[in-house]
Design a protein around this motif. Sequence first.
Motif, PDB file in Angstrom:
ATOM      1  N   GLU A   1      48.888  51.603 103.456  1.00  0.00           N
ATOM      2  CA  GLU A   1      47.597  51.085 103.024  1.00  0.00           C
ATOM      3  C   GLU A   1      46.616  51.285 104.291  1.00  0.00           C
ATOM      4  OE1 GLU A   1      50.541  49.494 102.897  1.00  0.00           O
ATOM      5  OE2 GLU A   1      50.597  49.165 100.708  1.00  0.00           O
ATOM      6  N   ASP A   2      47.065  51.604 105.492  1.00  0.00           N
ATOM      7  CA  ASP A   2      46.328  51.981 106.459  1.00  0.00           C
ATOM      8  C   ASP A   2      45.692  53.440 106.249  1.00  0.00           C
ATOM      9  OD1 ASP A   2      46.010  49.428 107.850  1.00  0.00           O
ATOM     10  OD2 ASP A   2      47.725  50.050 109.222  1.00  0.00           O
ATOM     11  N   LYS A   3      46.712  54.451 105.761  1.00  0.00           N
ATOM     12  CA  LYS A   3      46.403  55.586 105.705  1.00  0.00           C
ATOM     13  C   LYS A   3      45.387  55.848 104.660  1.00  0.00           C
ATOM     14  CE  LYS A   3      50.762  57.395 107.152  1.00  0.00           C
ATOM     15  NZ  LYS A   3      52.240  57.735 106.775  1.00  0.00           N
ATOM     16  N   GLN A   4      45.620  55.160 103.575  1.00  0.00           N
ATOM     17  CA  GLN A   4      44.584  55.130 102.284  1.00  0.00           C
ATOM     18  C   GLN A   4      43.194  54.562 102.720  1.00  0.00           C
ATOM     19  OE1 GLN A   4      45.629  52.558  99.119  1.00  0.00           O
ATOM     20  NE2 GLN A   4      45.051  54.073  97.671  1.00  0.00           N
ATOM     21  N   LYS A   5      43.227  53.788 103.586  1.00  0.00           N
ATOM     22  CA  LYS A   5      41.962  53.265 104.383  1.00  0.00           C
ATOM     23  C   LYS A   5      41.041  54.346 104.975  1.00  0.00           C
ATOM     24  CE  LYS A   5      42.797  48.392 104.541  1.00  0.00           C
ATOM     25  NZ  LYS A   5      43.142  47.355 105.674  1.00  0.00           N
ATOM     26  N   VAL A   6      41.895  55.048 105.673  1.00  0.00           N
ATOM     27  CA  VAL A   6      41.374  56.314 106.589  1.00  0.00           C
ATOM     28  C   VAL A   6      40.761  57.380 105.505  1.00  0.00           C
ATOM     29  CG1 VAL A   6      42.088  58.101 108.060  1.00  0.00           C
ATOM     30  CG2 VAL A   6      42.690  55.910 108.612  1.00  0.00           C
TER      31      VAL A   6
ATOM     32  N   LEU B   1      40.900  62.828  95.546  1.00  0.00           N
ATOM     33  CA  LEU B   1      41.186  61.757  96.506  1.00  0.00           C
ATOM     34  C   LEU B   1      42.360  61.102  96.196  1.00  0.00           C
ATOM     35  CD1 LEU B   1      40.293  60.514  99.176  1.00  0.00           C
ATOM     36  CD2 LEU B   1      38.688  59.067  97.778  1.00  0.00           C
ATOM     37  N   ASP B   2      42.556  60.816  94.984  1.00  0.00           N
ATOM     38  CA  ASP B   2      43.895  60.196  94.581  1.00  0.00           C
ATOM     39  C   ASP B   2      45.061  61.039  94.801  1.00  0.00           C
ATOM     40  OD1 ASP B   2      42.422  57.933  93.600  1.00  0.00           O
ATOM     41  OD2 ASP B   2      42.333  58.513  91.525  1.00  0.00           O
ATOM     42  N   PHE B   3      44.746  62.417  94.749  1.00  0.00           N
ATOM     43  CA  PHE B   3      45.932  63.330  94.755  1.00  0.00           C
ATOM     44  C   PHE B   3      46.320  63.109  96.204  1.00  0.00           C
ATOM     45  CE2 PHE B   3      47.282  67.629  95.788  1.00  0.00           C
ATOM     46  CZ  PHE B   3      48.720  67.667  95.139  1.00  0.00           C
ATOM     47  N   LEU B   4      45.345  63.363  97.271  1.00  0.00           N
ATOM     48  CA  LEU B   4      45.577  63.043  98.709  1.00  0.00           C
ATOM     49  C   LEU B   4      46.399  61.967  98.873  1.00  0.00           C
ATOM     50  CD1 LEU B   4      42.425  64.635 100.057  1.00  0.00           C
ATOM     51  CD2 LEU B   4      44.400  65.892 100.254  1.00  0.00           C
ATOM     52  N   CYS B   5      45.914  60.863  98.115  1.00  0.00           N
ATOM     53  CA  CYS B   5      46.615  59.553  98.555  1.00  0.00           C
ATOM     54  C   CYS B   5      48.277  59.638  98.203  1.00  0.00           C
ATOM     55  CB  CYS B   5      46.051  58.482  97.841  1.00  0.00           C
ATOM     56  SG  CYS B   5      44.465  57.932  98.320  1.00  0.00           S
ATOM     57  N   VAL B   6      48.324  60.295  96.799  1.00  0.00           N
ATOM     58  CA  VAL B   6      49.712  60.292  96.689  1.00  0.00           C
ATOM     59  C   VAL B   6      50.383  61.371  97.498  1.00  0.00           C
ATOM     60  CG1 VAL B   6      51.159  61.367  94.571  1.00  0.00           C
ATOM     61  CG2 VAL B   6      49.274  59.836  94.082  1.00  0.00           C
ATOM     62  N   VAL B   7      49.926  62.351  97.730  1.00  0.00           N
ATOM     63  CA  VAL B   7      50.896  63.307  98.608  1.00  0.00           C
ATOM     64  C   VAL B   7      51.003  62.619 100.148  1.00  0.00           C
ATOM     65  CG1 VAL B   7      50.644  65.545 100.024  1.00  0.00           C
ATOM     66  CG2 VAL B   7      49.880  65.224  97.548  1.00  0.00           C
ATOM     67  N   THR B   8      50.140  61.842 100.599  1.00  0.00           N
ATOM     68  CA  THR B   8      50.236  61.196 101.747  1.00  0.00           C
ATOM     69  C   THR B   8      51.383  59.891 101.655  1.00  0.00           C
ATOM     70  OG1 THR B   8      47.971  61.569 102.411  1.00  0.00           O
ATOM     71  CG2 THR B   8      48.865  59.773 103.454  1.00  0.00           C
ATOM     72  N   GLN B   9      51.189  59.357 100.450  1.00  0.00           N
ATOM     73  CA  GLN B   9      52.151  58.438 100.307  1.00  0.00           C
ATOM     74  C   GLN B   9      53.869  58.712 100.217  1.00  0.00           C
ATOM     75  OE1 GLN B   9      51.780  56.115  96.403  1.00  0.00           O
ATOM     76  NE2 GLN B   9      52.443  54.420  97.441  1.00  0.00           N
ATOM     77  N   LYS B  10      53.670  59.940  99.619  1.00  0.00           N
ATOM     78  CA  LYS B  10      55.111  60.597  99.412  1.00  0.00           C
ATOM     79  C   LYS B  10      55.740  61.129 100.953  1.00  0.00           C
ATOM     80  CE  LYS B  10      55.745  59.212  95.202  1.00  0.00           C
ATOM     81  NZ  LYS B  10      56.703  57.885  95.063  1.00  0.00           N
ATOM     82  N   GLY B  11      54.922  61.099 101.781  1.00  0.00           N
ATOM     83  CA  GLY B  11      55.188  61.926 103.131  1.00  0.00           C
ATOM     84  C   GLY B  11      55.113  63.343 102.903  1.00  0.00           C
ATOM     85  N   ARG B  12      54.135  63.944 102.296  1.00  0.00           N
ATOM     86  CA  ARG B  12      53.970  65.486 101.720  1.00  0.00           C
ATOM     87  C   ARG B  12      52.519  65.864 102.332  1.00  0.00           C
ATOM     88  NH1 ARG B  12      59.265  66.195 101.074  1.00  0.00           N
ATOM     89  NH2 ARG B  12      60.140  65.281  99.138  1.00  0.00           N
ATOM     90  N   ILE B  13      51.843  65.218 103.028  1.00  0.00           N
ATOM     91  CA  ILE B  13      50.722  65.704 103.585  1.00  0.00           C
ATOM     92  C   ILE B  13      50.413  67.001 104.155  1.00  0.00           C
ATOM     93  CG2 ILE B  13      50.503  64.207 105.514  1.00  0.00           C
ATOM     94  CD1 ILE B  13      47.531  64.923 102.968  1.00  0.00           C
TER      95      ILE B  13
END
Length: 182
Positions: free
Chosen positions: A57-62, A76-88
């Motif tokens: 949630e904090d990463k998504q806010k950033v 932006l949604d794709f970046l959130c998914v990649v971040t959520q899955k630990g693949r950024i």
Amino acid sequence: MANSVENVYSTAIFELCDEQGTLEDTYQELTEVSKILSDPSQAEFLELLSSPLISFEDKQKVLFEVFSGRLSDVTLDFLCVVTQKGRIRKLPSITQQFKQMYYDKKNILEVTATTVQPLSEKLREKLVQKLEGASGKSIILHEKQDKSILGGIVLRYGNTQIDSSVRTKLDKIKAQIDSAIV
């Protein structure tokens, strides 16, 4: 490699954008974000996005604070998914595979021409025309200078290299002389 993380994510975003007709915009945006995240000056930002100690949630806010209004919703949604899955941290590789699929779809071939000195505008145009005629594709030409080739040109694209440099020709002559002497 057919089911690598990079391939799975790049294929998913490519197919979605192809359906929506947003390939061009997404390609540009992913390329820019990858450049940002690959920049050593952005190491802390990348560390924040990949840290398991920080909530999604904090990463998504950033991500929304940094990129909202600068990127399309899809990217932006794709970046959130990649971040959520630990693949950024895989984003540059994902973007590279996306780029290759984009170039294949748009019939584009990226070629690197290595010469001793920069090509003249006339020679550049002539080279691009020849390459387009031979490949049947639109050419994106990148130029590099390398004095060690002594003269001529080395072309690289995909897994192919065409080397008509003076250095290579001299090396071949030397090898022939060496084999004749031995």
